[in-house]
Design a protein around this motif. Structure first.
Motif, PDB file in Angstrom:
ATOM      1  N   UNK A 230       0.828  -1.211   0.000  1.00 39.15           N
ATOM      2  CA  UNK A 230       0.000   0.000   0.000  1.00 39.15           C
ATOM      3  C   UNK A 230       0.862   1.260   0.000  1.00 39.15           C
ATOM      4  N   UNK A 231       0.338   2.275  -0.631  1.00 34.68           N
ATOM      5  CA  UNK A 231       1.051   3.565  -0.700  1.00 34.68           C
ATOM      6  C   UNK A 231       0.855   4.298   0.623  1.00 34.68           C
ATOM      7  N   UNK A 232       1.630   3.872   1.624  1.00 33.34           N
ATOM      8  CA  UNK A 232       1.516   4.458   2.953  1.00 33.34           C
ATOM      9  C   UNK A 232       2.847   5.099   3.318  1.00 33.34           C
ATOM     10  N   UNK A 233       2.819   6.379   3.637  1.00 33.64           N
ATOM     11  CA  UNK A 233       4.040   7.129   3.906  1.00 33.64           C
ATOM     12  C   UNK A 233       4.265   7.374   5.389  1.00 33.64           C
ATOM     13  N   UNK A 234       3.425   6.776   6.227  1.00 33.49           N
ATOM     14  CA  UNK A 234       3.570   6.988   7.655  1.00 33.49           C
ATOM     15  C   UNK A 234       4.541   6.008   8.294  1.00 33.49           C
ATOM     16  N   UNK A 235       4.371   5.776   9.571  1.00 28.92           N
ATOM     17  CA  UNK A 235       5.243   4.892  10.336  1.00 28.92           C
ATOM     18  C   UNK A 235       4.962   3.445   9.968  1.00 28.92           C
ATOM     19  N   UNK A 236       6.015   2.661   9.683  1.00 36.74           N
ATOM     20  CA  UNK A 236       5.882   1.253   9.335  1.00 36.74           C
ATOM     21  C   UNK A 236       6.376   0.371  10.485  1.00 36.74           C
ATOM     22  N   UNK A 237       6.251  -0.927  10.291  1.00 34.77           N
ATOM     23  CA  UNK A 237       6.642  -1.878  11.344  1.00 34.77           C
ATOM     24  C   UNK A 237       8.135  -1.811  11.641  1.00 34.77           C
ATOM     25  N   UNK A 238       8.930  -1.662  10.590  1.00 37.99           N
ATOM     26  CA  UNK A 238      10.385  -1.622  10.785  1.00 37.99           C
ATOM     27  C   UNK A 238      10.852  -0.312  11.418  1.00 37.99           C
ATOM     28  N   UNK A 239       9.997   0.689  11.438  1.00 35.84           N
ATOM     29  CA  UNK A 239      10.365   1.950  12.079  1.00 35.84           C
ATOM     30  C   UNK A 239      10.195   1.905  13.591  1.00 35.84           C
ATOM     31  N   UNK A 240       9.541   0.888  14.112  1.00 30.53           N
ATOM     32  CA  UNK A 240       9.326   0.761  15.558  1.00 30.53           C
ATOM     33  C   UNK A 240      10.612   0.333  16.245  1.00 30.53           C
TER      34      UNK A 240
END
Length: 364
Positions: A230-240
């Motif tokens: 999905x075109x999601x530019x927010x926080x992802x799982x790997x950013x946690x």
């Protein structure tokens, strides 16, 4: 001279004939009057019959139209009850009696076809809490209960399975779970169809072959699914933070999900190989006795929990956990989904309810 006696010459069904025999009259005139009276009565009876027949002939067309309408209405109702159409018949009560004993007022069994309709499995698959429960139940039926399914139960089973596949194709979730279900069903049918000469399956062989072709088509559709990111530019799982990622991975109850997650990124692969993660997964699904029988040491002399997990899975069944299950009330012997109201006379109905696993449901 005295009056002469004459015997009545009426038919045998003369109303004047008593149990003691025929009636005798003193005068001939009396006999004639008696016969005249009978002729008059029979004439009125014939007139009544003629008028009745005339009315019947007059209303013959309306009578046959009414009969044809009744027959057609009964046939439509029977078709719906037998699930010959895509529209299923749903009962107002969302529960069923499960009673081992039989009485004159109530039978002591409940068929799978009746349970599919009464417990509304078609709607249950739309609930994420009940989806895995229904899928597991379908898998158990595919493994061991196909030969006991009646014609109605077969149609309900295939209708529910079709809705499950369409749901997965639409939301692109639980793909592996449904592919395994279809593969289990197809393998069972391949084995049973070869023995169809022994009457192990209910129904026409051509119908089962058609269903097998439908299953193959569903498998091809599931295999062709391409999940796009999905075109999601927010926080992802790997950013946690790593501690939060590891905490989330500990919520996964299937080791294959951990392996798949570790293939997404190198950092996740390192986390998916954590020994403590696989140790908790083994302890969650299996007992200490089972674990002690399948110990595997790594090259470093430590317990290889990841290899032990997959070896234990091949030897023992995993622990099943569902968001929502069917419940059996011990007080009134009523089976229903959790949270469904049923006519229970117990003071505390919740204390009488026992959760049933899919295998427990089959055993009923």
């Amino acid at each position: 001279m005295g009056s002469k006696l004459y015997r009545c010459s009426c038919p045998l069904n003369c109303p004047l004939l008593g149990q003691s025999g025929p009636i005798w009259f003193k005068e001939q005139k009396s006999v004639k009057d008696h016969q005249a009276g009978l002729d008059e009565k029979s004439g009125s009876l014939v007139s009544d019959l003629s008028s009745y027949c005339t009315k019947e002939v007059y209303n013959k067309e309306n009578l046959f139209n009414s009969l044809n309408y009744d027959v057609a209405a009964k046939k439509r109702k029977k078709d719906i009850m037998n699930s010959k159409t895509k529209t299923q018949y749903f009962h107002q009560e969302k529960w069923i009696y499960v009673h081992k004993g039989s009485t004159k007022e109530r039978h002591g069994y409940c068929t799978l076809g009746e349970a599919f309709n009464r417990l509304d499995f078609s709607t249950a698959i739309l609930d994420s809490r009940r989806f895995n429960y229904v899928v597991r139940l379908l898998e158990l039926i595919a493994k061991s209960q196909l030969t006991s399914l009646s014609g109605i139960a077969q149609k309900n089973f295939m209708n529910i399975l079709e809705k499950v596949v369409l749901k997965v194709l639409e939301d692109q979730q639980n793909i592996r779970l449904i592919r395994e279900l279809l593969q289990t069903l197809y393998t069972s049918l391949c084995t049973l169809v070869q023995r169809v000469g022994k009457s192990v399956l209910v129904g026409n062989i051509n119908m089962w072959v058609y269903r097998m072709e439908t299953i193959l088509l569903w498998q091809q559709q599931l295999s062709s699914i391409q999940i796009t990111r999905p075109a999601f530019k927010g926080l992802t799982f790997t950013d946690l933070p790593l501690c939060l990622q590891l905490n989330i991975m500990q919520r996964l109850s299937d080791g294959r999900d951990l392996v798949s997650l570790g293939q997404v990124a190198p950092d996740l692969h390192v986390l998916s190989e954590d020994r403590l993660l696989w140790k908790k997964l083994c302890q969650y699904h299996f007992s200490e006795r089972q674990i002690r029988k399948r110990l595997i040491l790594s090259d470093k002399g430590q317990l290889d929990w990841k290899k032990m997990y997959f070896k234990l899975v091949r030897c023992y069944p995993r622990r099943e956990q569902y968001g929502d299950t069917l419940q059996l009330c011990k007080h009134c012997h009523i089976l229903s989904w959790k949270g469904t109201d049923h006519p229970c006379t117990a003071n505390n109905p919740e204390s009488c309810s026992v959760s049933l696993s899919p295998q427990d449901f089959i055993n009923l």
